[in-house]
Design a protein around this motif. Structure first.
Motif, PDB file in Angstrom:
ATOM      1  N   LEU A  92       3.431  10.586  -6.985  1.00 24.44           N
ATOM      2  CA  LEU A  92       4.320  11.117  -8.025  1.00 24.44           C
ATOM      3  C   LEU A  92       3.567  11.361  -9.326  1.00 24.44           C
ATOM      4  CD1 LEU A  92       7.482   8.904  -7.387  1.00 24.44           C
ATOM      5  CD2 LEU A  92       7.248  11.364  -6.941  1.00 24.44           C
ATOM      6  N   ILE A  93       2.682  10.430  -9.670  1.00 23.48           N
ATOM      7  CA  ILE A  93       1.903  10.579 -10.908  1.00 23.48           C
ATOM      8  C   ILE A  93       1.004  11.819 -10.824  1.00 23.48           C
ATOM      9  CG2 ILE A  93       0.072   9.559 -12.321  1.00 23.48           C
ATOM     10  CD1 ILE A  93       1.266   6.814 -11.639  1.00 23.48           C
ATOM     11  N   ILE A  94       0.276  11.955  -9.698  1.00 24.76           N
ATOM     12  CA  ILE A  94      -0.622  13.106  -9.528  1.00 24.76           C
ATOM     13  C   ILE A  94       0.179  14.404  -9.556  1.00 24.76           C
ATOM     14  CG2 ILE A  94      -2.140  14.297  -7.890  1.00 24.76           C
ATOM     15  CD1 ILE A  94      -3.098  11.534  -6.960  1.00 24.76           C
ATOM     16  N   PHE A  95       1.295  14.433  -8.844  1.00 16.97           N
ATOM     17  CA  PHE A  95       2.108  15.646  -8.767  1.00 16.97           C
ATOM     18  C   PHE A  95       2.642  16.051 -10.143  1.00 16.97           C
ATOM     19  CE2 PHE A  95       6.303  17.637  -8.289  1.00 16.97           C
ATOM     20  CZ  PHE A  95       5.956  18.759  -7.551  1.00 16.97           C
ATOM     21  N   ILE A  96       3.178  15.085 -10.877  1.00 14.24           N
ATOM     22  CA  ILE A  96       3.760  15.379 -12.193  1.00 14.24           C
ATOM     23  C   ILE A  96       2.687  15.796 -13.190  1.00 14.24           C
ATOM     24  CG2 ILE A  96       4.965  14.361 -14.169  1.00 14.24           C
ATOM     25  CD1 ILE A  96       6.508  12.637 -12.129  1.00 14.24           C
ATOM     26  N   VAL A  97       1.573  15.070 -13.211  1.00 12.53           N
ATOM     27  CA  VAL A  97       0.503  15.366 -14.165  1.00 12.53           C
ATOM     28  C   VAL A  97      -0.085  16.752 -13.911  1.00 12.53           C
ATOM     29  CG1 VAL A  97      -1.832  14.726 -14.883  1.00 12.53           C
ATOM     30  CG2 VAL A  97      -0.082  12.970 -14.649  1.00 12.53           C
TER      31      VAL A  97
ATOM     32  N   LEU B  27      -0.138  17.842  -0.742  1.00  8.73           N
ATOM     33  CA  LEU B  27      -1.529  17.749  -1.186  1.00  8.73           C
ATOM     34  C   LEU B  27      -1.715  16.570  -2.138  1.00  8.73           C
ATOM     35  CD1 LEU B  27      -2.337  21.541  -1.739  1.00  8.73           C
ATOM     36  CD2 LEU B  27      -3.249  20.044   0.051  1.00  8.73           C
ATOM     37  N   ALA B  28      -0.734  16.339  -3.012  1.00  5.00           N
ATOM     38  CA  ALA B  28      -0.797  15.190  -3.920  1.00  5.00           C
ATOM     39  C   ALA B  28      -0.740  13.886  -3.126  1.00  5.00           C
ATOM     40  CB  ALA B  28       0.358  15.246  -4.920  1.00  5.00           C
ATOM     41  N   LEU B  29       0.086  13.879  -2.072  1.00  2.36           N
ATOM     42  CA  LEU B  29       0.183  12.705  -1.205  1.00  2.36           C
ATOM     43  C   LEU B  29      -1.138  12.443  -0.489  1.00  2.36           C
ATOM     44  CD1 LEU B  29       1.874  10.495   0.168  1.00  2.36           C
ATOM     45  CD2 LEU B  29       2.563  12.197   1.860  1.00  2.36           C
TER      46      LEU B  29
ATOM     47  N   VAL C  16      -7.471   8.293  -2.351  1.00  2.75           N
ATOM     48  CA  VAL C  16      -7.890   7.448  -3.473  1.00  2.75           C
ATOM     49  C   VAL C  16      -7.644   5.970  -3.154  1.00  2.75           C
ATOM     50  CG1 VAL C  16      -7.353   6.817  -5.857  1.00  2.75           C
ATOM     51  CG2 VAL C  16      -7.585   9.230  -5.230  1.00  2.75           C
ATOM     52  N   ILE C  17      -6.457   5.655  -2.630  1.00  2.00           N
ATOM     53  CA  ILE C  17      -6.116   4.263  -2.329  1.00  2.00           C
ATOM     54  C   ILE C  17      -6.942   3.748  -1.157  1.00  2.00           C
ATOM     55  CG2 ILE C  17      -4.264   2.776  -1.454  1.00  2.00           C
ATOM     56  CD1 ILE C  17      -2.346   4.346  -3.212  1.00  2.00           C
TER      57      ILE C  17
ATOM     58  N   THR D  75       0.828  -1.206   0.000  1.00  4.54           N
ATOM     59  CA  THR D  75       0.000   0.000   0.000  1.00  4.54           C
ATOM     60  C   THR D  75       0.863   1.258   0.000  1.00  4.54           C
ATOM     61  OG1 THR D  75      -1.763  -1.163   1.185  1.00  4.54           O
ATOM     62  CG2 THR D  75      -1.802   1.247   1.250  1.00  4.54           C
ATOM     63  N   ALA D  76       1.947   1.256   0.788  1.00  4.46           N
ATOM     64  CA  ALA D  76       2.843   2.407   0.848  1.00  4.46           C
ATOM     65  C   ALA D  76       3.491   2.661  -0.511  1.00  4.46           C
ATOM     66  CB  ALA D  76       3.913   2.170   1.907  1.00  4.46           C
ATOM     67  N   LYS D  77       3.913   1.605  -1.172  1.00  6.96           N
ATOM     68  CA  LYS D  77       4.534   1.746  -2.489  1.00  6.96           C
ATOM     69  C   LYS D  77       3.543   2.308  -3.497  1.00  6.96           C
ATOM     70  CE  LYS D  77       7.036  -0.911  -6.009  1.00  6.96           C
ATOM     71  NZ  LYS D  77       7.517  -2.270  -6.378  1.00  6.96           N
ATOM     72  N   SER D  78       2.314   1.804  -3.460  1.00  7.68           N
ATOM     73  CA  SER D  78       1.277   2.286  -4.370  1.00  7.68           C
ATOM     74  C   SER D  78       0.973   3.760  -4.120  1.00  7.68           C
ATOM     75  CB  SER D  78      -0.002   1.453  -4.194  1.00  7.68           C
ATOM     76  OG  SER D  78       0.233   0.098  -4.487  1.00  7.68           O
ATOM     77  N   THR D  79       0.965   4.146  -2.839  1.00  6.60           N
ATOM     78  CA  THR D  79       0.686   5.541  -2.492  1.00  6.60           C
ATOM     79  C   THR D  79       1.760   6.468  -3.037  1.00  6.60           C
ATOM     80  OG1 THR D  79      -0.426   4.830  -0.462  1.00  6.60           O
ATOM     81  CG2 THR D  79       0.244   7.142  -0.589  1.00  6.60           C
ATOM     82  N   ILE D  80       3.026   6.074  -2.882  1.00  9.68           N
ATOM     83  CA  ILE D  80       4.139   6.901  -3.373  1.00  9.68           C
ATOM     84  C   ILE D  80       4.092   7.041  -4.887  1.00  9.68           C
ATOM     85  CG2 ILE D  80       6.654   6.995  -3.624  1.00  9.68           C
ATOM     86  CD1 ILE D  80       6.822   5.647  -0.855  1.00  9.68           C
ATOM     87  N   ILE D  81       3.847   5.922  -5.575  1.00  6.66           N
ATOM     88  CA  ILE D  81       3.788   5.959  -7.042  1.00  6.66           C
ATOM     89  C   ILE D  81       2.644   6.855  -7.510  1.00  6.66           C
ATOM     90  CG2 ILE D  81       3.345   4.576  -9.110  1.00  6.66           C
ATOM     91  CD1 ILE D  81       4.801   2.270  -7.722  1.00  6.66           C
TER      92      ILE D  81
END
Length: 243
Positions: A12-17, A69-71, A77-78, A3-9
């Protein structure tokens, strides 16, 4: 960990997008380059600007705020996804659920995961009755009552222990003589009162009901093994079937 790995990924996706979608690249035409959402963490200016101010450059505090905020958004979401998955796993088809088993398979000689259908006996206590013939899982048989709980890492109901034994047994059969029809062999045992589930053309798992005398089944198994037609294993043999 999963779950932690999924949250980090996802973070990053939300922040970059969001950064790419909201950035402005106007410095080349006497404008301002801006990056960051909802707070601008980097501004760059080139050329003429009548109403510009001096607060350009990198702003670490806003970068930290945007990433936080992205985190938070990714965590929400997760969390919602996990809640939905848990609810779905616990209520499939109203009374049917899938239970995951993780074990070492002597047949495959490797760590193995298998899922089986089960009916709900007592959802509050986590008790479920297996409604499948185990293909590879040892020590369990159809109609056994098992204790299972939702595992955050596996993301589904996961077997913990057996709390009630049905008296049924499980036999695993491998076809050695490839010239033989595996379905005909299954039919031989069906006539003796045993249903089975075929995995492929060379392997099937068979249920020995508690009401069936295992002597006749064992005799046929030994006979076919002696003829080098099959090989078999008894991963779950009930007390009433032990000879």
């Amino acid at each position: 960990m999963k779950t932690a790995k999924s949250t980090i990924i996802l973070t990053l996706i939300i922040f970059i997008v969001m950064t790419l979608l909201t950035m402005k690249h106007e410095a080349i035409s006497d404008g301002i380059d801006t990056y960051g959402f909802p707070y601008i963490f980097y501004e760059h200016f080139e050329g003429k600007c009548d109403n510009c101010y001096d607060d350009f450059g990198f702003k670490p505090r806003f970068l930290f705020t945007d990433f936080s905020l992205a985190l938070l958004l990714s965590y929400c979401v997760i969390w919602i996804k996990n809640k939905f998955s848990k609810s779905e796993m616990l209520t499939q088809d109203n009374n049917y659920v899938k239970v995951l088993f993780r074990f070492h398979s002597n047949v495959l000689d490797e760590e193995t995961v298998e899922t089986m259908w089960a009916t709900i006996v007592d959802k509050e206590k986590g008790f479920y009755k297996l409604d499948s013939i185990p293909f590879y899982a040892p020590y369990v048989a159809s109609d056994d009552i098992v204790f299972a709980e939702f595992d955050d890492q596996e993301q589904m109901l996961t077997y913990r222990k057996t709390v009630g034994y049905s008296g049924n047994s499980t036999v695993q059969i491998v076809l050695i003589d490839k010239s033989k029809d595996i379905n005909q062999i299954r039919d031989l045992f069906k006539e003796l009162g045993c249903v089975s589930e075929k995995v492929n053309e060379g392997y099937f798992a068979m249920e020995i009901p508690s009401t069936v005398d295992y002597k006749n089944i064992k005799k046929k198994l030994v006979e076919l093994e002696t003829q080098e037609t099959i090989g078999y294993a008894e991963p779950c043999l009930a007390d009433g079937h032990k000879l």
